[in-house]
Scaffold this motif. Structure first.
Motif: not given
Length: 556
Positions: A249-254
């Motif tokens: 999720l953190l990667r999806e959020y940038g």
């Protein structure tokens, strides 16, 4: 403002030297204005004269008017955006819970005060901060967003996603307004710029349709071409809240950097302060994050119950001696007694006593000496006002005191912050490429840099994992070397500009990436994956990288 602008204009055309004596100039102007103008007002008048083409750009005036110049001298514009209050999963004995605030934050701290005043709305916070930085002479085009508040993972997923998406949306919309100040009349109808629509409302409508339903990816795609680029984003969390799903999720959020509250490197102390996790959780979280390419920040608290100066120094040594830890950056927050906490009760009962200022200063000096070249001390003290500080240091200038003491003792700190080139950013023949290696979480890390005997000009973190457990979450990382960070130091300048003697836009970053590619190839990696901030993706595309699974990837 018109009178102030006229006064400034008259002085400039009369060739009166302003920047060497602003106090004298302000007092002279005050006789006419009936008040002393602020630097931000003068800077606004200066910018209006520039836009009206009545004057030419004057770098000396800009430099002299800039407030808190150090803010952008690491090459980026960092600022905090606070999330709304939400129940914290922790029960730490030192944490205060002020009504209407995220746990451990107090409403009279600068960033917290701004956030509360603006109802924790990310849109208004971003608008206010960018506006403030521009009015005080900065160019906040490379934004390093620091999301603060409670434990990030404990917030509802929908709220987190909308909060971060709004940050991107606001940067995009402000970019459109900056590039098209006159709305429809300013638009070239054949322009291919992503922001070339007729108004802010039409921008949102044409590009997004319904703002509330937009996927964060679309907002990120737009930000790649925005004036205000989000080149890095960090969040705060606990090590026991880090797992594969959260990292995805953190990667999806940038997100590119994770700050974890560790507090102590001793399981007995962690138990005593009711932290709710042990060192095993720290080891696991650090390995997962590092293997996913994140930059890692630890929060460390000297002077906790159960500790003493020597134990604090020993724990600092352990933080960097043990390859399962070795953070990239740290924030040091000496323990403070706050009201309405369990620690306050211990203090009242005589069961806890904080260090005096001299003992704390010397302990922090010893801790600073343990910090290696690859780590940056982001913060050395937390400035808590006397309204809350029951016991503990009240010296807001503790960092300066420590620097003075170290100079007298002829002790040098080798952390990144103490070596950043900043205002001394002038390339010379003594600046050389340097490669240093260390082990972290069962893989080799290489710290590539350009530096001379005194200053650090640019740096890159390269990870060479033999086996990467995170390939099950991100298959693209299979047989990939990882670039976890690339940064060029020195005064931030607009993306369209280049200086003759500065460090920004001098290809230092490009050269470090090329070195990393050579090293990865020599070590038989098939590709390099970069945990790029959204706003830097285009930079890497120009170097041959393509976006895959939120990473910028190049096959070697």
């Amino acid at each position: 403002m018109s009178n102030l602008k006229e006064l400034l204009y008259q002085d400039i055309i009369d060739n009166i030297k302003l920047f060497g004596s602003w106090d004298k100039t302000k007092r002279r102007w005050a006789k006419i204005l009936k008040r002393i103008p602020r630097n931000s007002e003068i800077f606004e008048a200066y910018n209006e004269l520039l836009s009206e083409q009545k004057i030419s750009r004057n770098l000396e005036i800009e430099k002299s008017l800039k407030i808190k110049q150090i803010r952008t001298q690491s090459g980026v514009a960092p600022f905090a955006v606070m999330m709304k209050p939400f129940p914290c999963p922790g029960n730490c004995i030192y944490c205060v819970q002020e009504q209407g605030m995220p746990k451990s934050y107090m409403s009279d701290e600068p960033a917290a005060a701004r956030a509360k005043l603006l109802a924790f709305d990310p849109k208004i916070q971003i608008e206010a901060r960018i506006d403030q930085m521009e009015k005080t002479g900065h160019h906040p085009e490379k934004l390093q967003i620091i999301v603060i508040g409670g434990t990030f993972g404990a917030y509802p997923t929908d709220y987190k996603k909308e909060f971060l998406k709004t940050i991107f949306d606001t940067c995009n919309e402000m970019s459109f307004e900056k590039e098209n100040p006159n709305g429809r009349d300013a638009i070239n109808p054949v322009s291919t710029n992503k922001f070339s629509c007729h108004s802010r409302s039409e921008f949102c409508k044409e590009k997004h349709q319904d703002r509330e339903s937009i996927e964060i990816k679309n907002s990120q795609d737009l930000n790649e071409q925005a004036k205000y680029k989000v080149i890095g984003m960090s969040i705060e969390t606990r090590p026991d809240w880090i797992n594969d799903e959260e990292i995805k999720l953190l990667r999806e959020y940038g997100v590119t950097k994770v700050q974890m509250g560790i507090q102590a490197f001793d399981d007995e102390i962690l138990k005593k302060i009711k932290r709710g996790h042990d060192l095993k959780a720290v080891r696991i979280a650090t390995a997962k994050l590092r293997n996913a390419g994140f930059k890692i920040n630890y929060h460390f608290m000297p002077n906790l119950p159960g500790s003493n100066p020597q134990k604090d120094i020993t724990m600092a040594k352990m933080m960097f001696a043990d390859p399962d830890f070795r953070p990239d950056t740290i924030k040091i927050y000496p323990c403070i007694v706050l009201p309405q906490t369990e620690l306050f009760v211990l203090f009242q009962n005589g069961e806890y006593m904080p260090y005096d200022d001299q003992t704390l200063a010397q302990t922090l000096i010893e801790i600073k000496q343990q910090v290696p070249y690859y780590c940056r001390i982001d913060r050395l003290i937390r400035d808590i006002t006397s309204n809350w500080n029951v016991a503990g240091t009240k010296m807001s200038n503790m960092r300066q005191l420590i620097q003075q003491k170290m100079q007298k003792q002829k002790i040098k700190c080798q952390c990144i912050r103490c070596r950043e080139v900043r205002e001394n950013a002038k390339l010379n023949s003594d600046v050389k490429f340097k490669m240093q290696k260390y082990e972290a979480n069962q893989a080799e890390e290489q710290f590539l840099s350009f530096e001379d005997s005194k200053y650090l000009y640019a740096m890159l973190r390269l990870r060479l994992p033999k086996e990467n457990e995170m390939t099950k979450v991100f298959p693209v990382l299979k047989n990939a070397a990882l670039i976890r960070e690339l940064q060029v130091f020195g005064k931030q300048i607009p993306l369209t500009e280049k200086t003759e003697d500065g460090t920004q836009h001098q290809s230092l970053g490009k050269k470090l990436v090329q070195k990393a590619e050579e090293i990865a190839k020599e070590n038989d990696f098939a590709k390099i994956a970069i945990i790029s901030g959204v706003g830097v993706r285009d930079y890497y595309r120009k170097l041959g990288y393509k976006l895959e699974e939120t990473y910028m990837v190049k096959y070697l």
